[in-house]
Design a protein around this motif. Structure first.
Motif, short mmCIF file in Angstrom:
data_model
loop_
_atom_site.label_atom_id
_atom_site.label_comp_id
_atom_site.label_asym_id
_atom_site.label_seq_id
_atom_site.Cartn_x
_atom_site.Cartn_y
_atom_site.Cartn_z
N PHE A 152 0.43 -33.50 31.70
CA PHE A 152 0.98 -32.43 32.90
C PHE A 152 2.39 -33.16 33.14
CE2 PHE A 152 2.29 -29.74 36.47
CZ PHE A 152 2.14 -28.95 35.76
N GLU A 153 1.96 -34.86 33.91
CA GLU A 153 3.06 -35.57 34.28
C GLU A 153 4.09 -36.07 33.58
OE1 GLU A 153 3.73 -36.13 37.34
OE2 GLU A 153 2.07 -35.38 38.31
N ARG A 154 3.76 -36.74 32.07
CA ARG A 154 4.73 -36.91 30.82
C ARG A 154 4.86 -35.73 30.26
NH1 ARG A 154 0.73 -38.29 26.00
NH2 ARG A 154 2.55 -38.15 24.69
N SER A 155 4.83 -34.27 30.71
CA SER A 155 5.49 -33.07 30.63
C SER A 155 6.88 -32.75 31.00
CB SER A 155 5.11 -31.76 30.29
OG SER A 155 5.10 -31.49 31.90
N ILE A 156 7.55 -33.51 32.22
CA ILE A 156 8.47 -33.32 32.96
C ILE A 156 9.04 -35.14 33.48
CG2 ILE A 156 9.14 -33.22 35.14
CD1 ILE A 156 8.14 -31.24 34.65
N LYS A 157 10.31 -35.24 32.80
CA LYS A 157 10.44 -36.43 32.63
C LYS A 157 11.51 -37.03 32.78
CE LYS A 157 9.32 -36.16 27.77
NZ LYS A 157 8.49 -35.10 28.35
N SER A 158 11.39 -38.57 33.12
CA SER A 158 11.63 -39.51 34.50
C SER A 158 13.88 -39.60 33.72
CB SER A 158 10.97 -40.69 34.75
OG SER A 158 11.78 -41.73 33.11
N GLU A 159 14.37 -40.49 34.70
CA GLU A 159 16.00 -40.13 33.91
C GLU A 159 16.08 -41.34 33.57
OE1 GLU A 159 18.23 -38.51 34.92
OE2 GLU A 159 17.30 -37.24 35.86
N PHE A 160 14.07 -42.61 32.72
CA PHE A 160 14.30 -43.30 32.28
C PHE A 160 14.19 -42.33 30.44
CE2 PHE A 160 11.32 -45.04 29.49
CZ PHE A 160 12.60 -47.16 29.00
N ILE A 162 14.54 -39.02 29.47
CA ILE A 162 16.18 -38.70 29.43
C ILE A 162 16.93 -39.79 29.21
CG2 ILE A 162 17.57 -36.99 29.76
CD1 ILE A 162 15.32 -36.32 32.21
N GLU A 163 17.12 -40.54 29.59
CA GLU A 163 17.78 -41.27 28.75
C GLU A 163 18.19 -42.27 27.47
OE1 GLU A 163 21.96 -43.56 28.44
OE2 GLU A 163 21.16 -42.19 29.48
N ALA A 164 16.72 -42.52 27.17
CA ALA A 164 15.74 -42.52 25.90
C ALA A 164 16.22 -41.32 25.10
CB ALA A 164 14.40 -43.54 25.92
N ILE A 165 15.86 -40.59 25.03
CA ILE A 165 15.66 -39.62 24.32
C ILE A 165 17.08 -39.10 23.78
CG2 ILE A 165 15.93 -37.06 23.65
CD1 ILE A 165 12.39 -37.56 25.52
N TYR A 166 18.29 -39.33 24.84
CA TYR A 166 19.63 -39.59 24.76
C TYR A 166 20.03 -40.45 23.53
CZ TYR A 166 24.45 -39.22 25.60
OH TYR A 166 25.90 -38.87 25.40
N GLN A 167 19.81 -41.25 23.98
CA GLN A 167 20.15 -42.54 23.36
C GLN A 167 19.72 -42.40 21.38
OE1 GLN A 167 22.46 -44.54 23.45
NE2 GLN A 167 22.48 -44.12 25.61
N ALA A 168 18.51 -41.70 21.42
CA ALA A 168 17.33 -41.16 19.90
C ALA A 168 18.59 -40.30 19.55
CB ALA A 168 16.25 -41.57 19.84
N GLN A 169 19.28 -39.68 20.09
CA GLN A 169 20.25 -38.44 19.61
C GLN A 169 21.11 -39.28 18.24
OE1 GLN A 169 19.73 -35.20 19.82
NE2 GLN A 169 18.49 -36.06 21.21
N PHE A 170 21.90 -40.21 18.57
CA PHE A 170 22.79 -40.86 18.16
C PHE A 170 22.63 -41.54 17.32
CE2 PHE A 170 24.39 -41.40 22.84
CZ PHE A 170 25.37 -40.58 22.67
N ALA A 171 22.10 -42.28 16.84
CA ALA A 171 21.01 -42.86 15.16
C ALA A 171 20.69 -41.10 14.22
CB ALA A 171 19.83 -43.22 15.39
N ALA A 172 20.36 -40.81 14.77
CA ALA A 172 20.03 -39.31 14.38
C ALA A 172 20.84 -38.92 13.93
CB ALA A 172 19.18 -38.44 15.05
N LEU A 173 22.40 -38.48 14.60
CA LEU A 173 22.82 -37.81 14.32
C LEU A 173 23.89 -38.51 13.24
CD1 LEU A 173 24.19 -36.51 17.61
CD2 LEU A 173 23.64 -34.94 15.61
N LYS A 174 24.66 -39.96 12.81
CA LYS A 174 25.00 -40.27 11.82
C LYS A 174 24.28 -40.61 10.24
CE LYS A 174 26.78 -44.26 15.35
NZ LYS A 174 26.30 -45.67 16.33
N GLY A 175 23.00 -40.42 10.78
CA GLY A 175 21.94 -39.67 10.13
C GLY A 175 22.26 -38.57 9.10
#
Length: 443
Positions: A152-160, A162-175
């Motif tokens: 249940f705690e993992r379902s609510i993300k910390s800002e860390f 969220i930032e990791a998931i945001y950074q993971a967008q870039f490589a995927a979008l380039k792909g």
């Protein structure tokens, strides 16, 4: 990331304290896991870390390592770094941005851990290898009450996170951009996948899930991973569903393209994208996810009417359940350390489960949206024989334009997917935000 991780681990220390107090435990021992060996073979599958270990220690290649947490002292990581000439020896990331938040013990022999585990009966073990846990004296092995609280705690993300998931967008979008170009150059599914991997700087072994690279009718197979080696002589459509990871946190993005940008199918793709953005604009904290899935089903019914696939009103199409044959999966799912992240059905820390309704068995989230939840929004529209055949043999068949459906089967289907995080004022579209940043950096 350092400051964000400090806040992240501080929050998790409080979580651990609560878990230990409510379960009358003195500590948690979390094992990162080991690679599984294939049956009757000395070759192992690719290592995939225990997500609960990765939750505290953002280093997804940490194999056969341990964490001890008591919620008060600095977490201790027992990092396994054996001397090895068969493989590249693991190096302890003691200079990483997160390193100062841990006490470090380097193990060269995996058996050494036994001398560090004191009073195992007063602690809980979290990990896959239950036989290992028993051999070390643990009695509380993956207790469900502890797992419920962690999930249940993992379902609510910390800002860390969220930032990791945001950074993971870039490589995927380039792909994705490289894959799109490869499709329009007439490449095969196999070659398109190679283009994606190269541009996103990944291998098939470390993508967060098997890439879906589908041309024409293959787009109607929701988890298509076969990959044709030969180019398709008559490419009509292309669907790619592929992501990337940062610190173990995943992105999950889907795009669909029409070979002919002036075709009716291309117009349908644009409409599906508009639906995606419209539903994202409506997302609000406190509203149940099912209501948005239901709204999307109603819009699919509108499309079926508008494009003359079904000769009934949108209201009739929805009420008769016809739209469900064209959108058989859920609107999306929680996203994080796992692609289909935990606690999509879990309503509280106690583990109360709310199953999806019978008419939407593939819905992966029945939660009320909460601030800092990260989800995918991925509406789809497909032409799937297995789902259309029952309609063809039902009283509703006379209302369906089977000739037009037969013509559109060549396209397979449409899916468009972005990753969002819930904020107090509504949804923030992480994928769109990253797309805009990439476009600005290109100019």
């Amino acid at each position: 990331m350092k400051q964000l991780f400090t806040q992240h681990i501080k929050r998790l220390q409080q979580v651990v304290q609560t878990i230990l107090e409510t379960n009358f435990l003195s500590g948690l021992w979390i094992h990162s896991g080991t690679a599984r060996y294939h049956f009757l073979d000395d070759q192992s599958a690719h290592f995939k870390i225990n997500p609960h270990f990765n939750y505290f220690f953002p280093f997804p290649t940490a194999e056969n390592c341990w964490l001890f947490l008591d919620g008060k002292n600095k977490p201790t990581v027992y990092f396994f770094a054996p001397n090895d000439y068969w493989h590249t020896p693991p190096t302890a990331p003691t200079d990483a941005f997160f390193a100062d938040e841990f006490q470090w013990v380097i193990l060269q022999d995996a058996q050494e851990i036994a001398k560090f585990i004191q009073n195992p009966t007063a602690c809980a073990f979290i990990g896959e290898d239950e036989n290992l846990a028993k051999s070390l004296g643990f009695k509380q092995i993956n207790p469900q009450k502890v797992l419920n609280q962690l999930h249940f705690e993992r379902s609510i993300k910390s800002e860390f996170e969220i930032e990791a998931i945001y950074q993971a967008q870039f490589a995927a979008l380039k792909g994705h951009q490289a894959a799109k170009q490869a499709f329009f150059e007439g490449k095969s599914e196999f070659e398109i996948n190679l283009a994606y991997l190269k541009a996103s700087q990944q291998s098939d072994l470390n993508v967060p899930y098997g890439n879906i690279v589908a041309i024409n009718q293959h787009s109607a197979i929701l988890h298509y991973t076969q990959l044709d080696y030969a180019p398709n002589p008559q490419p009509q459509s292309f669907l790619i569903d592929a992501g990337a990871t940062v610190h173990g946190y995943a992105s999950d993005i889907t795009r669909t393209y029409a070979a002919d940008p002036n075709s009716e199918f291309a117009t349908m793709i644009k409409q599906m994208e508009q639906y995606k953005y419209r539903i994202i604009e409506q997302l609000a904290v406190g509203v149940n996810y099912l209501s948005y899935h239901t709204q999307m089903q109603q819009w699919i019914a509108e499309m079926l009417h508008e494009y003359n696939f079904v000769r009934l009103t949108p209201e009739q199409i929805f009420e008769e359940g016809i739209s469900r044959a064209f959108l058989p999966h859920g609107l999306g799912h929680l996203l994080g350390l796992q692609i289909h992240d935990v606690a999509g059905f879990q309503q509280n820390h106690r583990g109360t489960r709310k199953s999806p309704p019978e008419v939407y068995p593939s819905l992966r989230c029945t939660r009320d949206l909460a601030e800092n939840m990260v989800l995918t929004i991925e509406p789809g529209f497909y032409f799937i024989d297995m789902l259309l055949n029952p309609l063809q043999n039902s009283p509703l068949a006379r209302h369906i334009n089977w000739q037009k459906i037969a013509e559109f089967k060549q396209f397979g289907g449409i899916r468009t997917e972005d990753n969002i995080v819930m904020r107090s004022q509504g949804a923030e579209n992480l994928t769109q935000k990253a797309e805009i940043e990439l476009q600005l950096s290109d100019h």
